[in-house]
Design an enzyme around this catalytic site. Structure first.
Site, PDB file in Angstrom:
ATOM      1  N   HIS A 236      50.873  67.354  95.504  1.00 22.80           N
ATOM      2  CA  HIS A 236      51.741  69.573  96.554  1.00 22.80           C
ATOM      3  C   HIS A 236      50.658  69.439  97.360  1.00 22.80           C
ATOM      4  O   HIS A 236      50.584  69.825  98.108  1.00 22.80           O
ATOM      5  CB  HIS A 236      52.169  69.569  95.066  1.00 22.80           C
ATOM      6  CG  HIS A 236      52.682  70.745  95.335  1.00 22.80           C
ATOM      7  ND1 HIS A 236      53.990  70.335  95.776  1.00 22.80           N
ATOM      8  CD2 HIS A 236      52.939  71.586  95.808  1.00 22.80           C
ATOM      9  CE1 HIS A 236      54.753  72.078  96.688  1.00 22.80           C
ATOM     10  NE2 HIS A 236      54.139  72.385  96.498  1.00 22.80           N
ATOM     11  N   TYR A 240      50.585  71.029 101.465  1.00 26.90           N
ATOM     12  CA  TYR A 240      49.889  72.701 101.664  1.00 26.90           C
ATOM     13  C   TYR A 240      48.415  72.500 102.949  1.00 26.90           C
ATOM     14  O   TYR A 240      48.057  72.705 104.086  1.00 26.90           O
ATOM     15  CB  TYR A 240      49.329  73.978 100.758  1.00 26.90           C
ATOM     16  CG  TYR A 240      50.641  73.698 100.133  1.00 26.90           C
ATOM     17  CD1 TYR A 240      51.219  75.386 100.770  1.00 26.90           C
ATOM     18  CD2 TYR A 240      50.693  73.373  98.960  1.00 26.90           C
ATOM     19  CE1 TYR A 240      52.368  75.588 100.304  1.00 26.90           C
ATOM     20  CE2 TYR A 240      52.436  74.184  98.429  1.00 26.90           C
ATOM     21  CZ  TYR A 240      52.519  74.722  99.199  1.00 26.90           C
ATOM     22  OH  TYR A 240      54.105  75.636  98.528  1.00 26.90           O
ATOM     23  N   HIS A 387      64.057  66.632 102.087  1.00 28.66           N
ATOM     24  CA  HIS A 387      63.397  68.408 101.602  1.00 28.66           C
ATOM     25  C   HIS A 387      62.397  67.493 102.751  1.00 28.66           C
ATOM     26  O   HIS A 387      61.830  68.598 102.735  1.00 28.66           O
ATOM     27  CB  HIS A 387      62.905  68.385 100.712  1.00 28.66           C
ATOM     28  CG  HIS A 387      61.580  69.508  99.901  1.00 28.66           C
ATOM     29  ND1 HIS A 387      61.687  70.970 100.643  1.00 28.66           N
ATOM     30  CD2 HIS A 387      61.035  68.585  99.860  1.00 28.66           C
ATOM     31  CE1 HIS A 387      60.813  71.495  99.522  1.00 28.66           C
ATOM     32  NE2 HIS A 387      60.545  70.015  99.367  1.00 28.66           N
ATOM     33  N   PHE A 388      61.508  66.749 102.268  1.00 29.26           N
ATOM     34  CA  PHE A 388      60.390  66.063 102.826  1.00 29.26           C
ATOM     35  C   PHE A 388      60.258  66.334 104.162  1.00 29.26           C
ATOM     36  O   PHE A 388      59.467  66.845 105.198  1.00 29.26           O
ATOM     37  CB  PHE A 388      60.163  65.170 102.406  1.00 29.26           C
ATOM     38  CG  PHE A 388      58.502  64.513 102.040  1.00 29.26           C
ATOM     39  CD1 PHE A 388      57.622  65.368 101.286  1.00 29.26           C
ATOM     40  CD2 PHE A 388      58.319  63.421 103.011  1.00 29.26           C
ATOM     41  CE1 PHE A 388      56.106  64.565 101.867  1.00 29.26           C
ATOM     42  CE2 PHE A 388      57.136  62.903 103.261  1.00 29.26           C
ATOM     43  CZ  PHE A 388      55.841  64.002 102.583  1.00 29.26           C
ATOM     44  N   HIS A 389      61.634  66.054 104.462  1.00 27.05           N
ATOM     45  CA  HIS A 389      61.297  66.124 106.451  1.00 27.05           C
ATOM     46  C   HIS A 389      61.609  66.915 106.811  1.00 27.05           C
ATOM     47  O   HIS A 389      60.884  67.031 108.072  1.00 27.05           O
ATOM     48  CB  HIS A 389      62.811  64.539 106.568  1.00 27.05           C
ATOM     49  CG  HIS A 389      62.556  62.964 106.877  1.00 27.05           C
ATOM     50  ND1 HIS A 389      62.165  63.099 105.079  1.00 27.05           N
ATOM     51  CD2 HIS A 389      62.205  62.249 107.577  1.00 27.05           C
ATOM     52  CE1 HIS A 389      62.164  61.051 105.886  1.00 27.05           C
ATOM     53  NE2 HIS A 389      61.704  61.576 106.675  1.00 27.05           N
ATOM     54  N   ARG A 452      66.961  57.672  96.274  1.00 25.64           N
ATOM     55  CA  ARG A 452      65.624  57.334  97.413  1.00 25.64           C
ATOM     56  C   ARG A 452      65.148  56.260  96.586  1.00 25.64           C
ATOM     57  O   ARG A 452      65.291  55.369  95.978  1.00 25.64           O
ATOM     58  CB  ARG A 452      64.673  58.674  97.605  1.00 25.64           C
ATOM     59  CG  ARG A 452      63.815  58.799  96.586  1.00 25.64           C
ATOM     60  CD  ARG A 452      62.970  59.496  95.820  1.00 25.64           C
ATOM     61  NE  ARG A 452      61.923  59.789  96.801  1.00 25.64           N
ATOM     62  CZ  ARG A 452      60.731  60.988  96.697  1.00 25.64           C
ATOM     63  NH1 ARG A 452      60.316  60.966  95.310  1.00 25.64           N
ATOM     64  NH2 ARG A 452      59.487  60.320  97.857  1.00 25.64           N
ATOM     65  N   ARG A 453      64.212  55.778  98.165  1.00 25.99           N
ATOM     66  CA  ARG A 453      63.126  54.618  98.037  1.00 25.99           C
ATOM     67  C   ARG A 453      63.987  53.675  98.057  1.00 25.99           C
ATOM     68  O   ARG A 453      63.764  52.332  96.889  1.00 25.99           O
ATOM     69  CB  ARG A 453      62.159  55.327  97.104  1.00 25.99           C
ATOM     70  CG  ARG A 453      61.296  55.898  97.329  1.00 25.99           C
ATOM     71  CD  ARG A 453      59.782  56.532  96.383  1.00 25.99           C
ATOM     72  NE  ARG A 453      59.248  57.207  96.909  1.00 25.99           N
ATOM     73  CZ  ARG A 453      58.167  57.518  96.114  1.00 25.99           C
ATOM     74  NH1 ARG A 453      58.292  57.015  95.249  1.00 25.99           N
ATOM     75  NH2 ARG A 453      57.082  58.185  97.265  1.00 25.99           N
TER      76      ARG A 453
END
Length: 564
Positions: A236, A240, A387-389, A452-453
């Site tokens: 995580h 950042y 969300h990741f994208h 996902r995946r």
């Protein structure tokens, strides 16, 4: 931008007399070059992967969906970002400190680059050979070739060596300028690298002392819960590590581009300190559905995760204040008249601004993902991928694109022409459309349970699975548009590298000026030993007991598992 007249070329670029030394520019460009190669290969893997997932193509026997998924994640999430960040941070710390690197710092930069590059090449070859198909999270007990993990370890260690060079440059400046606050870019660079080293130590321990001996067969079993927990100690905070350089651009570079001044010299520093403190002890919110960790520690880290909202809101306030001051200094009237005075036709601004807009729903989605109850609904669904994208793939990556539109010309002494500026704006529009069609729709598909995946499947024509198909078609269209945007981006970069007009004077490396009314930052913000100590203490509070319980649980460990 000051009121002093500035020299511009025919394309509107501000010209300066500052030049990087050729040796320094070559080292920085090496990082950028490697990132360019990584984004092309990772983007191509992503295109083929999403076309297979949408049911449009059947892959040949020698190429699998999960190979592509691994390559896409490793090359874009780990390789492109790390190389680009290192090149960008080296350039900024050089520009704002002494204007040139010492031979020792430059040597460390090259050593770090070569270690990172060799490690990446080793890992990529093994992915293409189907010997490293364990996705970018490389969860055990799936086992890749041991050399895949060696390659990843080299990437991390190389980045530490590069970081050491920047630390030395910063310490040298501090010794020569005692009592002065360090330049904001340099301060933020140090904060970013402290966060990176702290977080990546955990995954390095996992890879070097647990996974590599197991992958070579020196030990028969591996503790799955421990390796996964150490990964998310890092995982995580990795987000950042990507985001903080984008914040640097928003805080330091954009004010100069929009013709304004940095609103505060203290709030940006406080923001980065808070992110150092609260970015690491939050990884268990990625493991809310997993056994092996007591619920209290998950809950504690969920609470700490919510603390990250504070620096995000400080950033939003500071950036909007900077924009408003810039717009009003240009004659903006009324409540929102300042908005019309911002440089909307400048790709260096609008590309990053669009990234900021994407970050709003991205942040909201992050709160959902890290909420103890809501996570049960979206965990391991396409919602997470979406969300990741829109966070990394939009807020961060679009900002990096904006950086490249002036950083490459600064390093190559070429011109960012009006034509290339128009193409860059078109690229931003294409990227935004593609990301809306792909990432936003992924959220809706995830809420309906689409996993996902996973490769394309109708799960025996199950009614629920069939309801996902229409979403998959739209997502596939978005993926194709994104790849077209990548091709256009590569065209712009190649023009900037080789074919754009040369300039006798270098275009401006935009470093914002602090607003006159801004107070000097309190010295405590630059007492790094204090903040590193508090960060370690918070991590010990959040992780010591869970890791101790995992270790003393005497888990027999897992044998290697190969799912491909």
């Amino acid at each position: 931008m000051s009121d002093i007249a500035v020299e511009k070329d025919e394309h509107g670029n501000v010209l300066t007399d500052f030049d990087f030394e050729k040796k320094d520019a070559n080292m920085m460009m090496a990082y950028i070059w490697f990132g360019i190669i990584a984004i092309f290969l990772g983007g191509l893997a992503g295109l083929l992967q999403i076309m297979q997932r949408s049911g449009w193509i059947t892959l040949p026997n020698w190429l699998t969906y999960y190979q592509l998924l691994t390559a896409h994640g490793v090359l874009l999430v780990l390789v492109f970002t790390t190389f680009f960040i290192m090149g960008y941070l080296f350039s900024g710390i050089t520009r704002t400190l002494d204007g040139r690197l010492t031979p020792s710092v430059r040597t460390l930069g090259w050593i770090g680059f070569y270690l990172m590059a060799i490690g990446t090449i080793i890992a990529t070859i093994l992915i293409l050979a189907n010997e490293g198909t364990v996705l970018y999270t490389f969860y055990t007990p799936m086992q890749a070739s041991p050399w895949f993990y060696v390659g990843l370890a080299m990437l991390i260690v190389g980045s530490w060596i590069s970081s050491a060079g920047m630390f030395i440059a910063y310490i040298r400046w501090r010794k020569n300028n005692k009592g002065q606050p360090s330049p904001l870019f340099a301060y933020m660079t140090v904060a970013t690298l402290i966060l990176w080293i702290h977080a990546s130590l955990a995954v390095a321990v996992s890879v070097v002392f647990l996974i590599i001996p197991w992958a070579f067969g020196w030990v028969p079993r591996v503790d799955v819960t421990l390796t996964r927990t150490l990964f998310w100690y890092f995982g995580h905070a990795l987000v950042y590590f990507w985001l903080l350089p984008a914040y640097i651009y928003w805080y330091v570079n954009i004010p100069q581009i929009v013709g304004g001044k940095i609103f505060s010299n203290s709030l940006p520093r406080l923001t980065f300190i808070l992110l150092i403190l609260f970015s690491v002890p939050v990884g268990l919110h990625h493991q809310l559905t997993e056994p092996g960790v007591e619920s209290f520690w998950k809950f504690l880290q969920v609470v700490l995760t919510m603390m990250v909202v504070v620096p995000s809101l400080i950033t939003a306030f500071s950036i909007i204040a900077t924009f408003e001051l810039a717009g009003r200094s240009r004659g903006g009237k009324g409540l929102f008249g300042w908005l019309t005075k911002l440089p909307w036709k400048d790709a260096r601004f609008i590309t990053a601004f669009v990234g900021m807009i994407f970050f709003i729903p991205g942040g909201a989605g992050g709160i959902i993902n890290s909420s103890y109850q809501l996570n049960q609904m979206v965990h391991n669904t396409w919602f997470i991928t979406g969300h990741f994208h829109i966070t990394v793939g939009s807020a961060v990556i679009l900002t990096f694109f904006a950086v490249s539109y002036w950083l490459i010309p600064v390093l190559t002494k070429r011109v960012f022409t009006k034509q290339l500026n128009r193409l860059a704006i078109i690229q931003t529009i294409l990227w935004s459309i593609g990301m809306i069609l792909m990432a936003i729709i992924m959220h809706f598909a995830g809420l309906k349970g689409a996993p996902r995946r996973t490769a394309h499947s109708t799960y025996g024509d199950h009614e629920l699975a069939l309801s996902w198909l229409s979403y998959g078609q739209v997502i596939g269209v978005g993926g194709v548009i994104l790849f077209i945007a990548i091709v256009l981006l590569l065209y712009i970069w190649i023009k900037l590298l080789f074919f754009a007009p040369k300039s006798e004077k270098t275009i401006e490396y935009p470093i914002g000026v602090i607003r006159e009314k801004a107070e000097d930052p309190p010295p405590i913000l630059e007492r790094w030993s204090v903040w590193i100590g508090v960060s370690i203490a918070l991590s010990v509070i959040a992780y010591a007991v869970p890791i101790y319980q995992i270790v003393v649980n005497n888990d027999p460990g897992a044998l290697p598992f190969r799912s491909w």
